[in-house]
Write an enzyme that holds these catalytic residues in place. Structure first.
Site, PDB file in Angstrom:
ATOM      1  N   ASP A  40     -12.481  -7.273  21.431  1.00 41.88           N
ATOM      2  CA  ASP A  40     -11.133  -7.152  22.275  1.00 41.88           C
ATOM      3  C   ASP A  40     -11.976  -6.774  23.860  1.00 41.88           C
ATOM      4  O   ASP A  40     -11.739  -7.268  24.822  1.00 41.88           O
ATOM      5  CB  ASP A  40     -10.297  -6.348  21.927  1.00 41.88           C
ATOM      6  CG  ASP A  40      -8.753  -6.447  22.953  1.00 41.88           C
ATOM      7  OD1 ASP A  40      -8.867  -7.185  23.434  1.00 41.88           O
ATOM      8  OD2 ASP A  40      -9.241  -4.905  23.876  1.00 41.88           O
ATOM      9  N   MET A  57      -8.611   0.338   0.543  1.00 41.42           N
ATOM     10  CA  MET A  57      -8.033  -0.312   2.187  1.00 41.42           C
ATOM     11  C   MET A  57      -7.589   0.480   3.274  1.00 41.42           C
ATOM     12  O   MET A  57      -7.777  -0.242   4.214  1.00 41.42           O
ATOM     13  CB  MET A  57      -6.428  -0.166   1.513  1.00 41.42           C
ATOM     14  CG  MET A  57      -5.771  -1.792   0.363  1.00 41.42           C
ATOM     15  SD  MET A  57      -6.590  -2.914   0.688  1.00 41.42           S
ATOM     16  CE  MET A  57      -6.192  -3.871   2.261  1.00 41.42           C
ATOM     17  N   GLU A  58      -7.511   1.430   2.775  1.00 47.16           N
ATOM     18  CA  GLU A  58      -7.559   2.572   4.269  1.00 47.16           C
ATOM     19  C   GLU A  58      -9.218   2.161   5.198  1.00 47.16           C
ATOM     20  O   GLU A  58      -9.268   1.823   6.213  1.00 47.16           O
ATOM     21  CB  GLU A  58      -7.670   3.713   4.511  1.00 47.16           C
ATOM     22  CG  GLU A  58      -6.481   4.311   3.741  1.00 47.16           C
ATOM     23  CD  GLU A  58      -5.371   3.844   2.303  1.00 47.16           C
ATOM     24  OE1 GLU A  58      -6.313   3.662   1.110  1.00 47.16           O
ATOM     25  OE2 GLU A  58      -3.898   3.565   2.830  1.00 47.16           O
ATOM     26  N   CYS A 106       1.400  -1.034  -0.009  1.00 48.36           N
ATOM     27  CA  CYS A 106      -0.477  -0.017  -0.297  1.00 48.36           C
ATOM     28  C   CYS A 106       0.728   1.081   0.152  1.00 48.36           C
ATOM     29  O   CYS A 106       1.660   1.583   0.697  1.00 48.36           O
ATOM     30  CB  CYS A 106      -1.307   0.106   1.232  1.00 48.36           C
ATOM     31  SG  CYS A 106      -2.434  -0.764   1.136  1.00 48.36           S
ATOM     32  N   HIS A 107      -0.027   2.423  -0.892  1.00 46.75           N
ATOM     33  CA  HIS A 107       0.956   4.110  -0.978  1.00 46.75           C
ATOM     34  C   HIS A 107       0.583   4.492   0.315  1.00 46.75           C
ATOM     35  O   HIS A 107      -0.144   4.703   0.649  1.00 46.75           O
ATOM     36  CB  HIS A 107       0.813   4.476  -2.280  1.00 46.75           C
ATOM     37  CG  HIS A 107       0.965   3.690  -3.111  1.00 46.75           C
ATOM     38  ND1 HIS A 107       0.552   2.775  -4.252  1.00 46.75           N
ATOM     39  CD2 HIS A 107       1.882   3.672  -4.154  1.00 46.75           C
ATOM     40  CE1 HIS A 107       0.768   2.267  -4.848  1.00 46.75           C
ATOM     41  NE2 HIS A 107       1.791   2.578  -5.407  1.00 46.75           N
TER      42      HIS A 107
END
Lengths: 173, 173, 173, 173, 173, 173
Positions: free
Chosen positions: D138, D123-124, D88-89
């Protein structure tokens, strides 16, 4: 607080990362133009004959995994250069590519970094090469702790005010 | 999912970071003893005569700042080694110390890492040396882009199952 | 400032990460024993038939590279779990291993994490599985943006006060 | 070192992250235009009835804290996507927003990412959704370790050369 | 390379982070005992009357969100203290808890850090307090850029060779 | 998912980081202009007389090393502000410079941050000042654990829609 003019250097020197009163500093690039910048660096790792044989005999998967792990580590480190090198500017790299090959008893890593920005990407290329080389060491250190890293050095750069630069062929191996 | 026995290696090889089916992996250290481990690495940076003169003439503050910035960068990077090197274990280093000195036309960086743990600290010492060397390059690159980094290599280690290791004097410069 | 007793939970609930007055908190593990802890998680990525064909036909190198890049990314992310998950404790993992395989039209990622510590490693295994799955998506998204990630879930854990846990076979695919 | 033309793909494939000789690589985006890019992803977390009851009964503060902690974790992870996903950039996101809601026995997380750049922000958005979902797990794992994450998937994207994309309504739940 | 004895200090001084020859260094803790260590720090943020009114009137959700975002940011930063403070040792904190409250026109943040280790956790507590305070500023800066942070200071510590320490009541507000 | 218009604020408030329904959020800056932004912040650290004497007597190297370590730490932290402050945007800073000086019994740290972007750099300057101040504490805490940090505050900013801002001289020390 007056910012020094762009690229001001201490009298009589050219150390842009040292302020006139002798302190480490970032270079102010706010006045620089956004241009496309590239840099190519190389890193070498010297193995002994046994380790090289092992790496090659282990063949496809093994060699591939050592070199690919090194390539991925180098790419990831190059993207984080400004976290590692105190006076480096954050740079949004357009691409970091790493080629890994075996040359006699050495691993050669060639890293190319490209970005559009106000600052060069030499450090990104060199950091990628260093961390890729460290990863090769890590993957092979159970066999030989004496493996040596180096030279790690710039091959060429383009773009920016200082323009293009190419390593002297005579200084290359 | 059966974990391979500790330190299992592919048949006929000694590449602990490559699994029997040829894939990169972390070594399982859960069965190893917690012992005090040390490692010393060195990193060299070769300057041309003009750059070395500049570094020295710039004297107290300037030289100090270049070398101290490099030392701090190396210490910080050594603490983050497991982020940079994919198969490295997280290690809580007890100390990382870096000495920087000028030897003829070169900068010599010596890094010592110490930790109590299940895994060695060779990579911490080598990563510290590499990032310190990269920082020297960064601080001086406005003067000479041709500066070379290397060799970066292990000098000695102690502790752990593989015991002590010392670089052959004959292989040291 | 009185620290709540270990594992204190709000009255009538079992949400250890919520304080009695309803605020997110870390669980205090200072009173817990250091034991060996393991966790296994799985992550699935569902491809369409064309993408799976491409992945397989691309064969050795291609498939290997997609899956290995995913494995390395997952290992690295698992080591940094406490940076990503706000209430997670830093854990020095003894090993993180990831197996990647193709099951019909899906990629299956199995992550095992092991550590000696005061807190479990479920989140490390699940984080490794999630980031490995995201990386598979990233490597293939030019072909199909519709690829789905999931389920990501715990398979088993061992060690610690809460002891062993195993997913019901009936709840597994 | 000749850089491959933008978006070059191995012959017969469309895997832009695999080089013609079959190795993982970053895509070179230096020739792409800077445009405004958006992406929306969703992530689901399936709870059993008891856990959902606990989450709701715990009411205002409790539920709010679980969901808000998840939202903050997701936003922070989205900003660091390029550290987690190897190819990824780096992207300077203009905004990452996350909505969290309860839908029957599930938590739904919707993440929108926006950036002006040379590369998309899918992707972000997906990384934000995954880490928000992991955080929900969690916060609730003391009650039920069997909680499942998924699907995590892209809903839509806009901007860039590949243009707009929308998940088929028929493929959405 | 001889490591200095534990806690060696320059002649006539007590600056353990400065080496005898005047350079910054990490303290070598390898000879120290592993004990349970705690530290409590506080951080204050002073608002003007309008901003405080806004924060309170905005009531439940708003105030809660500002303070909770600050608490989460502080916990996350405390866990990463050794990345931020160059000479700090990596510490696996057993817990970091933050209480946020309004005292007249100020926000008070109390941070407690606990760890079993060879080094204290004062810096973890102080870093948590500083970053929580910075986050309060960030959440409110659209209303008043003049908000002041401080004092940030240690309240107490326990454990380790230097033993317990308590701030003089007379020096506390 | 409709993005709120730029800079939308809850009715009756000015808390841009709180959404109309009372939840923490990033501000959407995608519609803002890219302009040159600067911010100057200061941070103070108050020493007792003995510690200040020690710092000064330790003279050149010692004082220099404490202050330079603080400066480097502050620069590095400023570059990573968006990792620390949850709702901060990633910013590619053009320069971060820190001046450290002794004013009576206090250390004064002045941080200037500059960037071309869609969002201000106040948080970068303040984060740099806070982490530099924490580092001064860390370097001196063996002598006096009672050292106080503060005030940390903005001195001025320029650029962006909200324009220039200058702290009232009357509110400055």
């Amino acid at each position: 607080m007056n910012r020094p003019p762009e690229d001001s250097k201490p009298p009589g020197t050219a150390l842009s990362h040292i302020s006139p009163d002798g302190r480490a500093r970032m270079v102010d690039v706010s006045g620089k133009a956004v241009t496309c910048r590239t840099a190519v660096a190389e890193g070498w790792v010297t193995l002994n004959a046994d380790t090289m044989a092992l790496l090659q005999e282990h063949g496809g998967a093994g060699k591939g995994d050592v070199l690919q792990t090194a390539r991925i580590a180098g790419i990831q480190a190059a993207k984080r250069t400004s976290e590692l090198i105190p006076m480096c500017h954050p740079v949004a790299t357009d691409v970091v590519n790493i080629e890994a090959s075996l040359v006699e008893n050495r691993v050669r890593l060639i890293v190319e970094a490209v970005a559009s920005g106000r600052t060069g990407v030499e450090m990104e290329a060199l950091t990628g090469a260093s961390v890729a080389a460290l990863t090769v060491y890590d993957m092979l250190k159970a066999v030989d702790k004496g493996i040596e890293i180096g030279p790690v050095r710039l091959i060429s750069k383009s773009g920016g005010k200082s323009g293009d630069w190419q390593r002297d062929a005579s200084r290359q191996e």
